[in-house]
Design an enzyme around this catalytic site. Structure first.
Site, PDB file in Angstrom:
ATOM      1  N   GLU A  43      -0.130   7.513 -11.738  1.00 12.95           N
ATOM      2  CA  GLU A  43       0.089   7.435 -13.175  1.00 12.95           C
ATOM      3  C   GLU A  43      -0.352   8.727 -13.867  1.00 12.95           C
ATOM      4  O   GLU A  43       0.293   9.200 -14.796  1.00 12.95           O
ATOM      5  CB  GLU A  43      -0.685   6.225 -13.744  1.00 12.95           C
ATOM      6  CG  GLU A  43      -0.212   5.780 -15.100  1.00 12.95           C
ATOM      7  CD  GLU A  43      -0.605   4.331 -15.403  1.00 12.95           C
ATOM      8  OE1 GLU A  43      -1.282   3.693 -14.561  1.00 12.95           O
ATOM      9  OE2 GLU A  43      -0.248   3.851 -16.471  1.00 12.95           O
ATOM     10  N   LYS A  95      -0.188 -12.487 -12.572  1.00 11.22           N
ATOM     11  CA  LYS A  95       0.022 -11.814 -11.289  1.00 11.22           C
ATOM     12  C   LYS A  95       0.692 -12.726 -10.270  1.00 11.22           C
ATOM     13  O   LYS A  95       1.309 -12.258  -9.320  1.00 11.22           O
ATOM     14  CB  LYS A  95      -1.289 -11.263 -10.755  1.00 11.22           C
ATOM     15  CG  LYS A  95      -1.834 -10.179 -11.657  1.00 11.22           C
ATOM     16  CD  LYS A  95      -2.473  -9.051 -10.887  1.00 11.22           C
ATOM     17  CE  LYS A  95      -2.881  -7.917 -11.786  1.00 11.22           C
ATOM     18  NZ  LYS A  95      -1.877  -6.875 -11.883  1.00 11.22           N
ATOM     19  N   CYS A 128      -9.007  -7.383 -18.034  1.00 14.38           N
ATOM     20  CA  CYS A 128      -8.979  -8.359 -16.938  1.00 14.38           C
ATOM     21  C   CYS A 128     -10.229  -9.235 -16.880  1.00 14.38           C
ATOM     22  O   CYS A 128     -10.167 -10.371 -16.424  1.00 14.38           O
ATOM     23  CB  CYS A 128      -8.817  -7.653 -15.602  1.00 14.38           C
ATOM     24  SG  CYS A 128      -7.412  -6.559 -15.581  1.00 14.38           S
ATOM     25  N   GLU A 166      11.871  -7.543  -7.756  1.00 16.44           N
ATOM     26  CA  GLU A 166      11.715  -6.096  -7.506  1.00 16.44           C
ATOM     27  C   GLU A 166      10.593  -5.819  -6.513  1.00 16.44           C
ATOM     28  O   GLU A 166      10.504  -4.724  -5.967  1.00 16.44           O
ATOM     29  CB  GLU A 166      11.350  -5.353  -8.806  1.00 16.44           C
ATOM     30  CG  GLU A 166      12.318  -5.486  -9.952  1.00 16.44           C
ATOM     31  CD  GLU A 166      11.977  -6.687 -10.826  1.00 16.44           C
ATOM     32  OE1 GLU A 166      11.165  -7.540 -10.405  1.00 16.44           O
ATOM     33  OE2 GLU A 166      12.531  -6.790 -11.928  1.00 16.44           O
ATOM     34  N   GLU A 226       4.165 -12.106 -11.123  1.00 14.89           N
ATOM     35  CA  GLU A 226       4.529 -10.730 -10.768  1.00 14.89           C
ATOM     36  C   GLU A 226       4.827 -10.615  -9.266  1.00 14.89           C
ATOM     37  O   GLU A 226       5.787  -9.961  -8.855  1.00 14.89           O
ATOM     38  CB  GLU A 226       3.378  -9.782 -11.135  1.00 14.89           C
ATOM     39  CG  GLU A 226       3.723  -8.322 -10.890  1.00 14.89           C
ATOM     40  CD  GLU A 226       2.514  -7.394 -11.039  1.00 14.89           C
ATOM     41  OE1 GLU A 226       1.391  -7.822 -10.710  1.00 14.89           O
ATOM     42  OE2 GLU A 226       2.703  -6.248 -11.465  1.00 14.89           O
ATOM     43  N   CYS A 277      -0.054  -1.833 -15.811  1.00  9.33           N
ATOM     44  CA  CYS A 277      -0.765  -2.587 -14.767  1.00  9.33           C
ATOM     45  C   CYS A 277      -1.002  -4.045 -15.133  1.00  9.33           C
ATOM     46  O   CYS A 277      -1.498  -4.813 -14.323  1.00  9.33           O
ATOM     47  CB  CYS A 277      -2.083  -1.954 -14.367  1.00  9.33           C
ATOM     48  SG  CYS A 277      -2.690  -0.746 -15.456  1.00  9.33           S
ATOM     49  N   GLU A 289       2.280  11.161 -13.289  1.00  7.98           N
ATOM     50  CA  GLU A 289       3.451  10.820 -14.106  1.00  7.98           C
ATOM     51  C   GLU A 289       3.231  11.286 -15.550  1.00  7.98           C
ATOM     52  O   GLU A 289       4.128  11.847 -16.174  1.00  7.98           O
ATOM     53  CB  GLU A 289       3.693   9.302 -14.066  1.00  7.98           C
ATOM     54  CG  GLU A 289       4.975   8.892 -14.781  1.00  7.98           C
ATOM     55  CD  GLU A 289       5.152   7.373 -14.880  1.00  7.98           C
ATOM     56  OE1 GLU A 289       4.322   6.627 -14.318  1.00  7.98           O
ATOM     57  OE2 GLU A 289       6.123   6.954 -15.535  1.00  7.98           O
ATOM     58  N   SER A 337       5.038   3.260 -18.046  1.00 11.34           N
ATOM     59  CA  SER A 337       4.881   4.003 -16.804  1.00 11.34           C
ATOM     60  C   SER A 337       5.682   3.266 -15.730  1.00 11.34           C
ATOM     61  O   SER A 337       5.739   2.031 -15.726  1.00 11.34           O
ATOM     62  CB  SER A 337       3.408   4.034 -16.434  1.00 11.34           C
ATOM     63  OG  SER A 337       3.269   4.271 -15.057  1.00 11.34           O
TER      64      SER A 337
END
Ligand code: SF4
Ligand code: SF4
Ligand code: SF4
Ligand code: FES
Ligand code: FES
Lengths: 156, 594
Positions: free
Chosen positions: B281, B367, B524, B375, B370, B308, B284, B328
């Site tokens: 990141e 998550k 988190c 993907e 996710e 994230c 990036e 990102s």
């Protein structure tokens, strides 16, 4: 754009995009389309930029905002205590018999919906009912037959 | 500010005007039971369990919803109050599917606690539980069981006030009233981020995470499978709460030992992948800055925003589908981890990746979803097989019969088990930003960030939106184009705050270069998979534990992690390289907003 899209757009232009426009917009749709379709509610959500759940929460709270397709004539028989004691059950039975549907249902041709409602403020003249925006009081099975008969003739 | 004084149970209490009777009582350690009240949320006043007696008043008063007044005299315990509370409890239970023995929230349920406290009977009110209420298990993350719902509306307020999503609403009325969704659609069909905040704010078992631990036990028992677990930074500072430790106790070592004893073949650290995220990141960001500042490329999207937090990612996909270019392209640490385990780790350890089951221990409900995004199969397999919450891990440890408090400290296994303080602070709001700045600044200037002991304090803390600026001076020659540039950054947590940031981005007025967004309040550590309750006091303590763990780490910058150096040397070759692109980066999709 569908007809509903256009209607919602027009109503929102008329009432504004503030949160308090929700109810008048919903009422406006019901006036034209008799009920709030999924599409209409999503559209309102988008136009007012609120969640669809919020629109549905409001719509489902009010008895007069239907979220299922209803007939041209929506009959609402008062089910509260005074009308109940004055023979509302008898009226319902008569209408179920004429229309061949049960309370909560709509006739196949979408002409009539038979619903029950809470007190409509006509207790002194009960049993009472509404058909769309018109009220009918001091009802008897005979009177109900006449009223429905007129409407059936008018629409066939 | 005016102060007022009232008497509660004959004790004088002085509080600021506007304080509720409930909060005034708390101040002098008088406990009044509550159900619909939650300190994170606006007041609803609908359950009435918090009633108290006000001298001179005939009716009982709901203490959470009534401001204290000067000279008030309050009684919080009397036969009248007890009878009222008992009655309320009996009514709630009469429409509740009281099946504590099979309920996931048993022993951590506010309704159960109060029912026990008031020792209600089943005779006063017969059960009016609605028949045929089905549990909605459609979502990868959230299970909704209306038969356990007491209609306190805490979830509704959470989703509205904290997350600004309004996925849940009160529908119908009277005895038909429900807490439901648009047209009663199932949870997988609606605009929901899967953040799980509604779960941690629910007093009962009506909202829970979808649980996967039985599958994991099966995999552990299967001799053919190599089961790998990785745990996120915020799990280790909260898991202890499930075993009676004080809030804010780090239990990293015991957690590792427990997982090993439970039979996982390898216990690795998500923090390693957090470090990996920072490398990717960070580069990036530098690439985007260069393209924008040097090449003047008009297609480059700045600010760049972190990706994230999967709840946040789903939020932006629904709410700002035209601005996904700001995200990102980096996967979350969990997903980087999974992709690396089934390629790099499998290769180095000589294990057939089809035999690997990769489990993630997360503070998060999103998550789970996710891991199941289509993907997320870049290793050729589902990269992460299952996401478990901190709560599920706690349950598994209990099921395995271990005496958690007696366990020795264990060490993470190698290859993807080493981490830095930068990886650890991912768990708190501002942590990703701080970790990124530590590395980016060092890469650009060759020097550590100019903050005492690397602690970038302006990005820390529970303020909803935080801003900071950091100026690059005396840059290394290859970064001379950044000389004198001040990087402006912002941090938001809780999706209502994210919306404020995103409205600026959408309007083209966002003054920032880099933004960190986390779906859950506090980051988190306050995630939807963390032990219940989570309040600000709890968030603060867990956050302190995170920064303490950071300070204790010998290495505190991601790029100095020796295992990170190794994975680039032996496998990935270079940040943003071809392999990274295939394994560590992802794409987003537009979703409907309404
Ligand atoms: S929600 Fe609470 S009271 Fe209800 S069954 Fe579960 S543990 Fe028992
Ligand atoms: S998971 Fe999050 S977005 Fe979904 S209903 Fe719960 S609070 Fe709302
Ligand atoms: S689902 Fe939970 S938080 Fe929501 S209204 Fe029901 S009991 Fe309350
Ligand atoms: S009871 Fe029927 S109108 Fe009031
Ligand atoms: S806690 Fe006060 S009314 Fe519910």
């Amino acid at each position: 754009m569908t007809k509903t899209n256009e209607l919602v757009k027009k109503l929102v232009e008329e009432h504004g995009v503030a949160r308090e426009s929700l109810l008048p917009v919903l009422q406006g749709i019901v006036k034209e389309e008799r009920y709030l379709s999924k599409e209409a509610m999503r559209d309102v959500a988008e136009q007012l930029d609120i969640s669809a759940a919020e629109v549905y929460g409001t719509a489902s709270f009010f008895s007069f905002l239907d979220t299922e397709e209803k007939g041209k004539y929506i009959i609402r028989v008062c089910k509260s205590i005074t009308c109940d004691m004055k023979g509302k059950c008898e009226l319902v039975r008569t209408m179920e018999d004429i229309l061949k549907i049960k309370v909560g249902q709509t006739t196949v041709g979408k002409r009539f919906s038979l619903l029950e409602t809470n007190c409509i403020g006509l207790c002194d003249q009960g049993p009472a009912m509404l058909i769309n925006d018109d009220y009918y009081t001091k009802l008897t099975p005979v009177k109900v037959r006449e009223i429905l008969g007129d409407l059936i003739r008018k629409t066939s | 500010m005016t102060n007022i004084t009232l008497k509660i149970d004959n004790v004088d209490v002085t509080v600021e005007k506007g304080t509720s009777i409930l909060d005034a009582a708390k101040k002098v350690d008088i406990r009044i039971p509550t159900l619909c009240h939650h300190e994170d949320l606006c007041i609803a006043g609908n359950c009435r369990i918090c009633v108290v007696e006000q001298i001179g008043k005939h009716t009982l008063t709901a203490s959470c919803a009534t401001p204290a007044e000067d000279g008030m005299e309050i009684k919080t315990s009397s036969p009248k109050i007890r009878k009222a509370r008992k009655d309320i409890m009996s009514l709630l239970v009469s429409e509740h599917n009281t099946q504590c023995t099979t309920c996931y929230r048993s022993t951590n349920c506010e309704l159960q606690d109060l029912a026990a406290e008031y020792n209600i009977d089943n005779e006063t009110y017969l059960s009016v539980l609605k028949p045929n209420l089905e549990i909605d298990k459609s979502s990868w993350s959230i299970e909704k069981d209306d038969s356990k719902c007491i209609r306190c509306q805490r979830c509704v307020r959470t989703c509205a006030d904290i997350q600004g999503v309004n996925a849940l609403a009160v529908t119908e009325k009277g005895n038909e009233m429900r807490v439901s969704t648009f047209m009663h659609l199932t949870m997988n069909e609606i605009v929901c981020t899967n953040c799980g905040q509604c779960i941690t704010h629910c007093p009962t078992g009506a909202l829970t995470e979808r649980r996967y631990y039985d599958e994991i036990w099966d995999a552990i028992d299967d001799p053919d499978k190599h089961v790998v677990v990785n745990t996120a930074p915020s799990v280790r500072v909260a898991l202890g709460e499930m075993f009676g430790y004080e809030v804010g106790t780090q239990v990293t070592g015991q957690m590792v030992t427990a997982l090993k004893k439970m039979g996982f073949d390898a216990v690795l650290d998500t923090d390693f992948a957090a470090d990996l995220t920072i490398i990717e990141e960070g580069h990036e960001l530098l690439a985007r800055l260069k393209a924008a500042l040097v090449d003047k490329d008009p297609n480059i999207k700045l600010p760049m925003i972190t990706s994230c937090s999967p709840g946040w990612v789903k939020f932006i996909e629904h709410m700002y589908p035209n601005h996904l270019g700001h995200l990102s392209t980096c996967k979350s640490p969990q997903q980087m981890f999974g992709a690396a385990v089934k390629t790099y780790y499998a290769e180095k350890k000589g294990i057939d990746p089809s035999k690997i089951v990769c489990v993630a221990g997360m503070p998060c409900a999103a998550k789970k979803y996710e891991a199941n995004r289509p993907e997320m199969r870049s290793s050729g397999y589902q990269d992460i097989d299952a996401g478990l919450t901190t709560r599920e891990i706690g349950h598994m440890i209990k099921q395995s019969g271990l005496d958690f408090k007696d366990l020795e400290n264990g060490e993470f296994d190698s290859l993807m088990g080493e981490s830095t303080g930068a990886g650890v602070i991912f768990g708190a709001t501002g942590g990703v930003m701080e970790a990124a700045l530590r590395t980016v600044y060092a890469v650009i200037t060759g020097r550590p960030v100019p903050f005492e002991r690397l602690n970038i304090t302006p990005v820390r803390g529970l303020k909803g939106i935080k801003e900071a600026g950091i100026k690059f001076e005396n840059c290394l020659p290859e970064y001379s184009w950044l000389e004198g540039v001040e990087a402006k950054v912002a941090i938001a947590h809780g999706l209502t705050n994210a919306r404020v940031i995103m409205d600026e981005v959408a309007a083209g007025t966002s003054p920032y270069h880099f933004i960190e967004i986390m779906a859950c309040p506090g980051g988190c550590i306050g995630g939807g998979g963390q032990p219940i309750p989570t309040t600000d006091a709890v968030r603060i303590k867990r956050t302190e534990a995170i920064y303490k763990e950071d300070m204790e780490k010998p290495i505190r910058m991601s790029h100095e992690n020796p295992e990170i150096t190794e994975i680039y040397e032996k496998f990935l070759k270079a940040p943003l390289g071809e392999k990274s692109h295939k394994l560590l980066h992802t794409k987003y999709r537009t979703r409907k907003r309404y």
